[in-house]
Design an enzyme around this catalytic site. Structure first.
Site, PDB file in Angstrom:
ATOM      1  N   ASP A  19      56.000 101.526  32.288  1.00 14.78           N
ATOM      2  CA  ASP A  19      54.809 101.985  31.580  1.00 14.78           C
ATOM      3  C   ASP A  19      55.242 102.609  30.261  1.00 14.78           C
ATOM      4  O   ASP A  19      55.228 103.828  30.085  1.00 14.78           O
ATOM      5  CB  ASP A  19      54.045 102.991  32.456  1.00 14.78           C
ATOM      6  CG  ASP A  19      53.540 102.355  33.733  1.00 14.78           C
ATOM      7  OD1 ASP A  19      53.207 101.154  33.714  1.00 14.78           O
ATOM      8  OD2 ASP A  19      53.484 103.052  34.753  1.00 14.78           O
ATOM      9  N   LYS A  41      58.279  96.304  36.979  1.00 12.20           N
ATOM     10  CA  LYS A  41      56.828  96.148  37.056  1.00 12.20           C
ATOM     11  C   LYS A  41      56.258  96.201  35.641  1.00 12.20           C
ATOM     12  O   LYS A  41      56.434  97.177  34.917  1.00 12.20           O
ATOM     13  CB  LYS A  41      56.245  97.291  37.895  1.00 12.20           C
ATOM     14  CG  LYS A  41      54.762  97.215  38.141  1.00 12.20           C
ATOM     15  CD  LYS A  41      54.307  98.364  39.017  1.00 12.20           C
ATOM     16  CE  LYS A  41      54.055  99.626  38.254  1.00 12.20           C
ATOM     17  NZ  LYS A  41      52.935  99.579  37.299  1.00 12.20           N
ATOM     18  N   ASP A  68      51.750  93.547  37.436  1.00 14.39           N
ATOM     19  CA  ASP A  68      50.837  94.572  37.988  1.00 14.39           C
ATOM     20  C   ASP A  68      49.591  94.651  37.123  1.00 14.39           C
ATOM     21  O   ASP A  68      49.385  95.625  36.408  1.00 14.39           O
ATOM     22  CB  ASP A  68      51.571  95.924  38.047  1.00 14.39           C
ATOM     23  CG  ASP A  68      50.683  97.051  38.556  1.00 14.39           C
ATOM     24  OD1 ASP A  68      49.770  96.775  39.356  1.00 14.39           O
ATOM     25  OD2 ASP A  68      50.909  98.208  38.151  1.00 14.39           O
ATOM     26  N   LEU A  69      48.769  93.607  37.182  1.00 24.35           N
ATOM     27  CA  LEU A  69      47.557  93.599  36.355  1.00 24.35           C
ATOM     28  C   LEU A  69      46.297  93.789  37.191  1.00 24.35           C
ATOM     29  O   LEU A  69      45.178  93.732  36.674  1.00 24.35           O
ATOM     30  CB  LEU A  69      47.515  92.332  35.491  1.00 24.35           C
ATOM     31  CG  LEU A  69      48.662  92.311  34.461  1.00 24.35           C
ATOM     32  CD1 LEU A  69      48.673  91.008  33.674  1.00 24.35           C
ATOM     33  CD2 LEU A  69      48.591  93.499  33.509  1.00 24.35           C
ATOM     34  N   LYS A  70      46.463  94.045  38.463  1.00 21.25           N
ATOM     35  CA  LYS A  70      45.362  94.491  39.350  1.00 21.25           C
ATOM     36  C   LYS A  70      44.058  93.742  39.064  1.00 21.25           C
ATOM     37  O   LYS A  70      43.049  94.317  38.655  1.00 21.25           O
ATOM     38  CB  LYS A  70      45.138  95.996  39.191  1.00 21.25           C
ATOM     39  CG  LYS A  70      46.343  96.858  39.567  1.00 21.25           C
ATOM     40  CD  LYS A  70      45.978  98.327  39.535  1.00 21.25           C
ATOM     41  CE  LYS A  70      47.161  99.217  39.853  1.00 21.25           C
ATOM     42  NZ  LYS A  70      48.204  99.227  38.828  1.00 21.25           N
ATOM     43  N   HIS A  72      40.520  92.055  39.261  1.00 20.83           N
ATOM     44  CA  HIS A  72      39.295  92.492  39.955  1.00 20.83           C
ATOM     45  C   HIS A  72      38.113  91.914  39.190  1.00 20.83           C
ATOM     46  O   HIS A  72      37.676  92.460  38.181  1.00 20.83           O
ATOM     47  CB  HIS A  72      39.237  94.027  39.973  1.00 20.83           C
ATOM     48  CG  HIS A  72      38.198  94.582  40.895  1.00 20.83           C
ATOM     49  ND1 HIS A  72      38.054  95.932  41.122  1.00 20.83           N
ATOM     50  CD2 HIS A  72      37.256  93.978  41.653  1.00 20.83           C
ATOM     51  CE1 HIS A  72      37.063  96.134  41.975  1.00 20.83           C
ATOM     52  NE2 HIS A  72      36.570  94.964  42.302  1.00 20.83           N
ATOM     53  N   ASP A  73      37.595  90.779  39.684  1.00 25.44           N
ATOM     54  CA  ASP A  73      36.496  90.101  38.976  1.00 25.44           C
ATOM     55  C   ASP A  73      35.858  89.136  39.968  1.00 25.44           C
ATOM     56  O   ASP A  73      36.173  89.164  41.156  1.00 25.44           O
ATOM     57  CB  ASP A  73      37.062  89.374  37.738  1.00 25.44           C
ATOM     58  CG  ASP A  73      36.048  89.265  36.606  1.00 25.44           C
ATOM     59  OD1 ASP A  73      34.891  88.884  36.884  1.00 25.44           O
ATOM     60  OD2 ASP A  73      36.417  89.546  35.459  1.00 25.44           O
ATOM     61  N   ASN A  76      36.073  83.075  40.950  1.00 25.96           N
ATOM     62  CA  ASN A  76      36.507  81.995  40.060  1.00 25.96           C
ATOM     63  C   ASN A  76      37.392  82.528  38.926  1.00 25.96           C
ATOM     64  O   ASN A  76      38.436  81.943  38.611  1.00 25.96           O
ATOM     65  CB  ASN A  76      35.272  81.282  39.469  1.00 25.96           C
ATOM     66  CG  ASN A  76      35.656  80.174  38.514  1.00 25.96           C
ATOM     67  OD1 ASN A  76      36.296  79.202  38.907  1.00 25.96           O
ATOM     68  ND2 ASN A  76      35.294  80.330  37.247  1.00 25.96           N
ATOM     69  N   THR A 132      46.903 105.457  44.364  1.00 17.16           N
ATOM     70  CA  THR A 132      47.630 106.662  44.806  1.00 17.16           C
ATOM     71  C   THR A 132      47.159 107.919  44.070  1.00 17.16           C
ATOM     72  O   THR A 132      47.503 109.025  44.461  1.00 17.16           O
ATOM     73  CB  THR A 132      49.149 106.470  44.624  1.00 17.16           C
ATOM     74  OG1 THR A 132      49.396 105.779  43.393  1.00 17.16           O
ATOM     75  CG2 THR A 132      49.732 105.665  45.756  1.00 17.16           C
ATOM     76  N   ARG A 178      57.872 110.421  43.683  1.00 19.34           N
ATOM     77  CA  ARG A 178      58.350 111.559  42.901  1.00 19.34           C
ATOM     78  C   ARG A 178      59.657 112.082  43.493  1.00 19.34           C
ATOM     79  O   ARG A 178      59.804 112.127  44.721  1.00 19.34           O
ATOM     80  CB  ARG A 178      57.316 112.700  42.935  1.00 19.34           C
ATOM     81  CG  ARG A 178      56.037 112.365  42.173  1.00 19.34           C
ATOM     82  CD  ARG A 178      56.315 112.268  40.689  1.00 19.34           C
ATOM     83  NE  ARG A 178      55.156 111.914  39.886  1.00 19.34           N
ATOM     84  CZ  ARG A 178      54.752 110.678  39.617  1.00 19.34           C
ATOM     85  NH1 ARG A 178      55.394 109.631  40.121  1.00 19.34           N
ATOM     86  NH2 ARG A 178      53.722 110.459  38.850  1.00 19.34           N
ATOM     87  N   ARG A 208      57.404 107.123  35.983  1.00 20.50           N
ATOM     88  CA  ARG A 208      57.741 108.302  35.178  1.00 20.50           C
ATOM     89  C   ARG A 208      58.906 109.114  35.725  1.00 20.50           C
ATOM     90  O   ARG A 208      59.617 109.763  34.937  1.00 20.50           O
ATOM     91  CB  ARG A 208      56.500 109.192  35.013  1.00 20.50           C
ATOM     92  CG  ARG A 208      55.509 108.624  34.010  1.00 20.50           C
ATOM     93  CD  ARG A 208      54.182 109.337  34.068  1.00 20.50           C
ATOM     94  NE  ARG A 208      53.458 109.023  35.291  1.00 20.50           N
ATOM     95  CZ  ARG A 208      52.215 109.419  35.552  1.00 20.50           C
ATOM     96  NH1 ARG A 208      51.569 110.173  34.671  1.00 20.50           N
ATOM     97  NH2 ARG A 208      51.614 109.073  36.664  1.00 20.50           N
TER      98      ARG A 208
HETATM   99  O1  C5P Z   1      54.636 107.194  36.768  1.00 25.69           O
HETATM  100  P1  C5P Z   1      54.222 106.828  38.162  1.00 25.69           P
HETATM  101  O2  C5P Z   1      55.408 106.681  39.101  1.00 25.69           O
HETATM  102  O3  C5P Z   1      53.155 107.745  38.707  1.00 25.69           O
HETATM  103  O4  C5P Z   1      53.573 105.386  38.013  1.00 25.69           O
HETATM  104  C1  C5P Z   1      53.082 104.665  39.112  1.00 25.69           C
HETATM  105  C2  C5P Z   1      52.838 103.254  38.698  1.00 25.69           C
HETATM  106  O5  C5P Z   1      52.320 102.538  39.808  1.00 25.69           O
HETATM  107  C3  C5P Z   1      51.837 103.088  37.569  1.00 25.69           C
HETATM  108  O6  C5P Z   1      52.275 102.000  36.795  1.00 25.69           O
HETATM  109  C4  C5P Z   1      50.533 102.736  38.263  1.00 25.69           C
HETATM  110  O7  C5P Z   1      49.764 101.857  37.473  1.00 25.69           O
HETATM  111  C5  C5P Z   1      51.045 102.008  39.494  1.00 25.69           C
HETATM  112  N1  C5P Z   1      50.156 102.077  40.663  1.00 25.69           N
HETATM  113  C6  C5P Z   1      49.760 103.276  41.245  1.00 25.69           C
HETATM  114  N2  C5P Z   1      48.941 103.279  42.348  1.00 25.69           N
HETATM  115  C7  C5P Z   1      48.531 102.126  42.869  1.00 25.69           C
HETATM  116  C8  C5P Z   1      48.928 100.914  42.287  1.00 25.69           C
HETATM  117  C9  C5P Z   1      49.762 100.927  41.187  1.00 25.69           C
HETATM  118  O8  C5P Z   1      50.171 104.340  40.776  1.00 25.69           O
HETATM  119  N3  C5P Z   1      47.796 102.118  43.974  1.00 25.69           N
END
Ligand code: C5P
Length: 234
Positions: A19, A41, A68-70, A72-73, A76, A132, A178, A208
């Site tokens: 990110d 990712k 990781d483009l999630k 949702h639409d 089709n 999360t 974390r 992060r």
């Molecule tokens: O910096 P951090 O470790 O919190 O980033 C978590 C990454 O995982 C982010 O890129 C976020 O978009 C992704 N993510 C998430 N929770 C989800 C799915 C993906 O935090 N359920």
């Protein structure tokens, strides 16, 4: 202590969340922590800036790639988008389980069609259950059931739910990681790398905690060390 002797079974489960603002920055951080991460990712921020070339560059550096483009639409649109993403040979893709069973089926179909178009191996298809960052994960079991019915390979969930995915034969990709004592930021359902793997995570997403660390190599080594210890105990 930093070691570069990281077993493949550990690296393969370590997913680096890129990110960051652009491709040069993404490549720089990915190269620095490559000894500990086997997967990167690419999410909305990097994709918006660099586009699909980000996938190619990361493949060139030897990583497997999680798109990781999630999605949702409507079904089709999701099928067509998944197909195009999969043509880049990505190794993991995801879509929101909240989109429902028909949409997830379309996602899986599109992912397989795209890989087939280019002779690539089909990506691991993951349904995002509950972000999360959401403290309330009460929708998890229903979304897990939808993911399973639709034929997804696994789910994205927190460490708290990972064992429930494994119990029904689905893989668990776990973000919200974390290191002990570090800031949760906007995440609500967090775990350390070791706790996540012990709880059933097949892969952990570390963003992060490494990319914003003062010493990314040391943070990566700490995360990988915890994963190795958790695997050894399992
Ligand atoms: O910096 P951090 O470790 O919190 O980033 C978590 C990454 O995982 C982010 O890129 C976020 O978009 C992704 N993510 C998430 N929770 C989800 C799915 C993906 O935090 N359920």
């Amino acid at each position: 202590m930093i070691t570069t002797e990281v077993p493949a079974e550990v690296r393969d489960r370590m997913v680096l969340g890129l990110d960051v603002g652009g491709l040069a920055e993404a490549e720089a951080i990915a190269r620095r922590v490559a000894p500990w991460f086997g997967v990167v990712k690419v999410g909305h921020e990097l994709y918006a800036e660099a586009g699909p070339i980000a996938f190619d560059r990361m493949h060139d550096l030897g990583f497997r790639v999680f798109c990781d483009l999630k999605l949702h639409d409507i079904p089709n649109t999701v099928e067509r988008a998944a197909r195009v993403h999969a043509r880049h040979g990505v190794d993991f893709m995801n879509a929101h389980a909240a989109g429902g069973e028909a949409m997830l089926r379309a996602f899986v179909a599109g992912a397989h069609e795209g890989a087939n178009d280019v002779g690539a191996r089909a990506p691991v298809t993951l349904a995002v259950t509950v972000l999360t960052s959401e403290p309330d994960a009460s929708a998890f079991d229903e979304r897990l059931a939808v993911a399973r019915l639709a034929g997804c390979d696994g789910v994205v969930c927190s460490a708290l739910e990972a064992s429930r995915a494994g119990a029904v034969g689905l893989r668990a990709m776990v973000p919200g990681i974390r290191l002990a004592g570090s800031d949760d930021n906007d995440q609500a359902r967090v775990a350390t790398p070791g706790a996540a793997v012990a709880a059933g995570a097949d892969w952990i997403v570390v963003a992060r905690a490494v990319t914003a660390a003062e010493d990314p190599e040391a943070a990566a080594a700490t995360a990988a060390g915890e994963v190795a210890a958790a695997i050894a105990r399992s």
